[in-house]
Design an enzyme around this catalytic site. Structure first.
Site, PDB file in Angstrom:
ATOM      1  N   GLY A 286       2.530   5.986  34.923  1.00  0.00           N
ATOM      2  CA  GLY A 286       2.239   4.805  35.969  1.00  0.00           C
ATOM      3  C   GLY A 286       0.778   5.611  36.386  1.00  0.00           C
ATOM      4  O   GLY A 286       0.918   4.080  37.402  1.00  0.00           O
ATOM      5  N   PRO A 329       1.634   9.489  31.181  1.00  0.00           N
ATOM      6  CA  PRO A 329       0.594   8.556  30.666  1.00  0.00           C
ATOM      7  C   PRO A 329       0.426   7.720  29.307  1.00  0.00           C
ATOM      8  O   PRO A 329      -0.106   8.483  28.208  1.00  0.00           O
ATOM      9  CB  PRO A 329      -0.202   9.405  31.235  1.00  0.00           C
ATOM     10  CG  PRO A 329      -0.514  10.479  30.279  1.00  0.00           C
ATOM     11  CD  PRO A 329       1.083  10.565  30.208  1.00  0.00           C
ATOM     12  N   GLY A 330      -0.328   6.435  29.021  1.00  0.00           N
ATOM     13  CA  GLY A 330      -0.645   5.339  28.844  1.00  0.00           C
ATOM     14  C   GLY A 330      -1.926   4.640  29.476  1.00  0.00           C
ATOM     15  O   GLY A 330      -2.214   5.071  28.452  1.00  0.00           O
ATOM     16  N   ARG A 331      -1.941   3.536  30.362  1.00  0.00           N
ATOM     17  CA  ARG A 331      -2.588   3.791  31.167  1.00  0.00           C
ATOM     18  C   ARG A 331      -3.901   3.944  31.202  1.00  0.00           C
ATOM     19  O   ARG A 331      -5.376   3.962  31.100  1.00  0.00           O
ATOM     20  CB  ARG A 331      -2.334   2.193  32.229  1.00  0.00           C
ATOM     21  CG  ARG A 331      -3.463   1.495  32.311  1.00  0.00           C
ATOM     22  CD  ARG A 331      -3.091   0.912  33.519  1.00  0.00           C
ATOM     23  NE  ARG A 331      -1.555   0.730  34.294  1.00  0.00           N
ATOM     24  CZ  ARG A 331      -0.931  -0.810  33.942  1.00  0.00           C
ATOM     25  NH1 ARG A 331      -2.170  -1.712  33.637  1.00  0.00           N
ATOM     26  NH2 ARG A 331       0.362  -0.769  34.122  1.00  0.00           N
ATOM     27  N   ARG A 378      -2.141 -10.331  30.590  1.00  0.00           N
ATOM     28  CA  ARG A 378      -1.339  -9.237  32.105  1.00  0.00           C
ATOM     29  C   ARG A 378      -1.977  -9.925  32.918  1.00  0.00           C
ATOM     30  O   ARG A 378      -1.027 -10.878  34.193  1.00  0.00           O
ATOM     31  CB  ARG A 378      -2.068  -8.302  32.535  1.00  0.00           C
ATOM     32  CG  ARG A 378      -1.798  -6.987  30.833  1.00  0.00           C
ATOM     33  CD  ARG A 378      -2.749  -5.843  31.235  1.00  0.00           C
ATOM     34  NE  ARG A 378      -1.394  -4.846  32.536  1.00  0.00           N
ATOM     35  CZ  ARG A 378      -1.843  -4.829  33.751  1.00  0.00           C
ATOM     36  NH1 ARG A 378      -3.372  -5.888  33.655  1.00  0.00           N
ATOM     37  NH2 ARG A 378      -1.578  -4.626  34.511  1.00  0.00           N
ATOM     38  N   CYS A 409      -3.974 -24.112  24.837  1.00  0.00           N
ATOM     39  CA  CYS A 409      -3.604 -25.075  25.612  1.00  0.00           C
ATOM     40  C   CYS A 409      -2.544 -25.060  27.105  1.00  0.00           C
ATOM     41  O   CYS A 409      -1.282 -25.114  26.692  1.00  0.00           O
ATOM     42  CB  CYS A 409      -2.532 -26.200  24.708  1.00  0.00           C
ATOM     43  SG  CYS A 409      -3.899 -26.616  23.131  1.00  0.00           S
ATOM     44  N   GLU A 410      -2.911 -24.690  28.276  1.00  0.00           N
ATOM     45  CA  GLU A 410      -2.387 -24.133  29.147  1.00  0.00           C
ATOM     46  C   GLU A 410      -3.863 -23.869  30.157  1.00  0.00           C
ATOM     47  O   GLU A 410      -4.096 -22.919  30.079  1.00  0.00           O
ATOM     48  CB  GLU A 410      -1.435 -22.596  29.392  1.00  0.00           C
ATOM     49  CG  GLU A 410      -1.110 -22.715  28.029  1.00  0.00           C
ATOM     50  CD  GLU A 410       0.277 -21.997  28.537  1.00  0.00           C
ATOM     51  OE1 GLU A 410       2.089 -21.757  27.886  1.00  0.00           O
ATOM     52  OE2 GLU A 410       0.544 -21.703  29.889  1.00  0.00           O
ATOM     53  N   TYR A 439      -1.449  -2.501  27.164  1.00  0.00           N
ATOM     54  CA  TYR A 439      -1.807  -3.345  27.601  1.00  0.00           C
ATOM     55  C   TYR A 439      -2.043  -4.790  27.593  1.00  0.00           C
ATOM     56  O   TYR A 439      -2.032  -5.616  27.775  1.00  0.00           O
ATOM     57  CB  TYR A 439      -0.316  -3.024  28.922  1.00  0.00           C
ATOM     58  CG  TYR A 439       0.292  -2.382  28.957  1.00  0.00           C
ATOM     59  CD1 TYR A 439       1.083  -1.947  28.299  1.00  0.00           C
ATOM     60  CD2 TYR A 439      -0.426  -1.523  30.000  1.00  0.00           C
ATOM     61  CE1 TYR A 439       1.975  -1.129  28.495  1.00  0.00           C
ATOM     62  CE2 TYR A 439       0.528  -0.136  30.457  1.00  0.00           C
ATOM     63  CZ  TYR A 439       1.245  -0.015  29.928  1.00  0.00           C
ATOM     64  OH  TYR A 439       2.506   1.085  29.568  1.00  0.00           O
TER      65      TYR A 439
HETATM   66  N1  LLP Z   1       6.666   6.608  30.491  1.00  0.00           N
HETATM   67  C1  LLP Z   1       8.051   5.491  30.606  1.00  0.00           C
HETATM   68  C2  LLP Z   1       9.497   5.331  30.661  1.00  0.00           C
HETATM   69  C3  LLP Z   1       7.147   3.762  30.948  1.00  0.00           C
HETATM   70  O1  LLP Z   1       8.363   2.440  30.658  1.00  0.00           O
HETATM   71  C4  LLP Z   1       5.622   3.689  30.695  1.00  0.00           C
HETATM   72  C5  LLP Z   1       5.808   1.999  31.373  1.00  0.00           C
HETATM   73  C6  LLP Z   1       5.442   4.837  30.584  1.00  0.00           C
HETATM   74  C7  LLP Z   1       5.703   6.104  30.233  1.00  0.00           C
HETATM   75  C8  LLP Z   1       3.354   4.422  30.590  1.00  0.00           C
HETATM   76  O2  LLP Z   1       3.379   3.651  31.858  1.00  0.00           O
HETATM   77  P1  LLP Z   1       1.514   3.805  32.470  1.00  0.00           P
HETATM   78  O3  LLP Z   1       0.863   5.397  32.399  1.00  0.00           O
HETATM   79  O4  LLP Z   1       1.319   3.119  30.741  1.00  0.00           O
HETATM   80  O5  LLP Z   1       1.605   2.885  33.658  1.00  0.00           O
HETATM   81  N2  LLP Z   1       3.047  -4.326  30.303  1.00  0.00           N
HETATM   82  C9  LLP Z   1       3.007  -3.675  31.887  1.00  0.00           C
HETATM   83  C10 LLP Z   1       3.860  -1.950  31.889  1.00  0.00           C
HETATM   84  C11 LLP Z   1       4.506  -2.106  31.791  1.00  0.00           C
HETATM   85  C12 LLP Z   1       4.725  -0.325  31.520  1.00  0.00           C
HETATM   86  C13 LLP Z   1       6.542   0.439  30.888  1.00  0.00           C
HETATM   87  N3  LLP Z   1       6.450   1.946  30.850  1.00  0.00           N
HETATM   88  C14 LLP Z   1       1.427  -3.756  32.362  1.00  0.00           C
HETATM   89  O6  LLP Z   1       0.529  -4.470  31.696  1.00  0.00           O
HETATM   90  O7  LLP Z   1       1.003  -3.952  32.994  1.00  0.00           O
END
Ligand code: LLP
Length: 482
Positions: A286, A329-331, A378, A409-410, A439
């Site tokens: 997150g 962490p992903g993002r 997004r 087309c939106e 994402y």
């Molecule tokens: N762990 C779990 C259990 C999660 O559900 C998520 C994200 C992460 C880790 C990674 O979160 P991050 O570090 O990437 O924030 N599509 C949305 C975000 C959806 C997040 C879903 N879960 C967007 O584009 O903002």
């Protein structure tokens, strides 16, 4: 970075007129992106026009070195901060943000692990050859097939989301004569968004086991507690610990800290009541990134130290040995590694009524590009703000409030809602939108039968496709024609 130059009354309050339209606001970009001597945007020395010539547009352009550096930065910061507490931290890269086999290999080579959320993501992990022990599987509605696949791959952890799923995993594992290593996903009632968090006793969402005392039929027993107690009775389950994830794009560490405290309280209570010692605690992902110049994410070390201080104090207060901590962490790892390269097509300027005064109008320029909501959903899904820069050249022209839109087309097909771009932007120019690593490709679609763009990774001065773009043939292949 900003001047006092008068902005358009149509611009949102946060958007300032940049002092230099050609300058890059570095927190939004990969470390090896810069303008070259000719003024063109280049990544690790490769100009964007060369990338367009070789791979076409739209195109996701990712810096491999930057990805690796960000992965290491998270891993180092958390390992340092938690070294004296629990010997370090296991960092699981959240593959849902962007996943392909090359990225899995980078993750593994940098010493991280992988978090997956479906059988499809597990298939990518398996194809990349990462050891199952380094992989976690999430999901609020895992199929039996996905659970079998997790066991086939001998996953390090299955993150169980409900009591029903706990029972299902237990039965499947037992029938196979195996033991599933399980974490329980709890909902601590902490929700964070960017700068604020809210804490509630009850959860109104599909994920996780509630920690509220009245969440089951048994008086005073939460779903979370019932799961801990039940897990110890299943021979097919090895309960490793607890998990939570409180939201995404979060800048302040307070929400993470509160969630950690709540889970540690619960962990200590389970130890006292059932003599069950849970050796692991996953605090989810997150961590936020910069999408526009007003976003100010904190460095990983600052977040890690704030979280470590809370875990250290709380464990001492509870008199428990700190569990091994993990994060997901992903993002924050992949988001800023990538920009999307688009070619400008149609331009049009409309007159818009001034806010609050229908007698005065101001210009808003629409800059159409050759992608849109199919490669970045997004803005449509979350009202997300992005930024953009003229990439194929510099310009001394005056700033003009612009809206970068796609070709779908939106009318809601917006890539960048508000940005100042040079007045002389013209068809054929290239625009780059930073911060599209997370994402965007992952959420991409074939709306209007647009082919999904490819992803190019740049490293040490050379660029290669790590995911090829779709062709019209790909799009037609699944049409059965019967
Ligand atoms: N762990 C779990 C259990 C999660 O559900 C998520 C994200 C992460 C880790 C990674 O979160 P991050 O570090 O990437 O924030 N599509 C949305 C975000 C959806 C997040 C879903 N879960 C967007 O584009 O903002």
């Amino acid at each position: 970075m900003t001047t006092n130059a008068a902005g358009s009354p149509l611009a949102p309050e946060w958007l300032q007129v940049p002092a230099d339209l050609n300058a890059l606001h570095t927190p939004m970009w990969a470390g090896d992106v810069a303008r070259n001597d000719a003024g063109e945007l280049a990544i690790d020395g490769i100009p964007v026009s060369e990338l367009q010539r070789q791979f076409g547009t739209p195109l996701f352009v990712m810096s491999e070195n930057d990805f690796r550096a960000r992965a290491r930065a998270f891993s180092d910061a958390f390992n340092d901060a938690f070294a004296d507490i629990c010997g370090g931290v296991d960092v699981y890269y959240a593959g849902k943000s962007f996943l392909c086999t090359s990225v899995v290999r980078w993750v593994e080579e940098e010493g991280l692990r992988l978090d997956t959320a479906s059988g499809g993501e597990l298939a990518v992990a398996a194809r990349a050859g990462i050891p199952g022990a380094d992989v976690a599987l999430h999901g609020n509605n895992k199929s039996d097939g996905e659970i079998h696949r997790a066991l086939d791959l001998q996953l390090g952890r299955i993150v169980v989301d409900s009591l029903a799923e706990l029972e299902r995993v237990a039965k499947i594992a037992e029938a196979r004569g195996e033991t599933a290593r399980v974490m329980l996903r709890l909902t601590p009632g902490v929700h964070a968004h960017t700068h604020e968090f809210i804490a509630t006793a009850h959860e109104d969402q599909k994920f996780g086991l509630s920690m509220a005392g009245d969440s089951t039929d048994q008086a005073g027993l939460s779903a979370a507690e019932e799961a801990v107690a039940a897990a110890s009775g299943y021979p097919g389950i090895e309960l490793l610990g607890l998990h939570c994830h409180i939201g995404s794009q979060i800048f302040e560490p307070d929400g993470f800290a509160l969630a950690a405290e709540k889970l540690l309280d619960f962990l200590a209570a389970m130890q006292a009541k059932y003599s069950i010692v849970l050796p692991e605690l996953d605090l989810g992902g997150g961590y936020g990134i910069a999408y526009t110049p007003v976003d100010t994410p904190r460095p990983p070390a600052e977040i890690a130290q704030a979280m470590a201080a809370v875990v250290r104090t709380k464990c001492a207060e509870l008199g428990i040995t700190a569990p091994r901590i993990s994060i997901e962490p992903g993002r924050a790892i992949v988001g800023s590694t990538t920009f999307t390269l688009y070619e400008v097509g149609t331009l049009k300027t409309v007159r818009v009524d001034a806010p609050g005064d229908g007698n005065v109008t101001y210009p808003r320029r629409y800059v159409s590009v050759d992608g849109g909501m199919s490669d970045n959903a997004r803005p449509v899904l979350y009202d997300a703000d992005y930024s953009a820069i003229l990439a194929s050249r510099t310009s001394d022209a005056a700033p003009q409030l612009s809206r970068v839109v796609g070709k779908h087309c939106e009318s809601g097909d917006i890539v960048v809602r508000d940005v100042y771009l040079p007045e002389d932007v013209a068809a054929g120019d290239l625009l780059a939108v930073p911060g599209t690593g997370a994402y965007c490709w992952a959420l991409s679609s074939n709306y209007n039968y647009l082919a999904r763009p490819g992803v190019v990774a740049v490293r040490d001065g050379s660029a290669r496709l790590i995911v090829r773009g779709e062709t019209e043939e790909d799009l037609l292949n699944r049409d059965m024609g019967v």
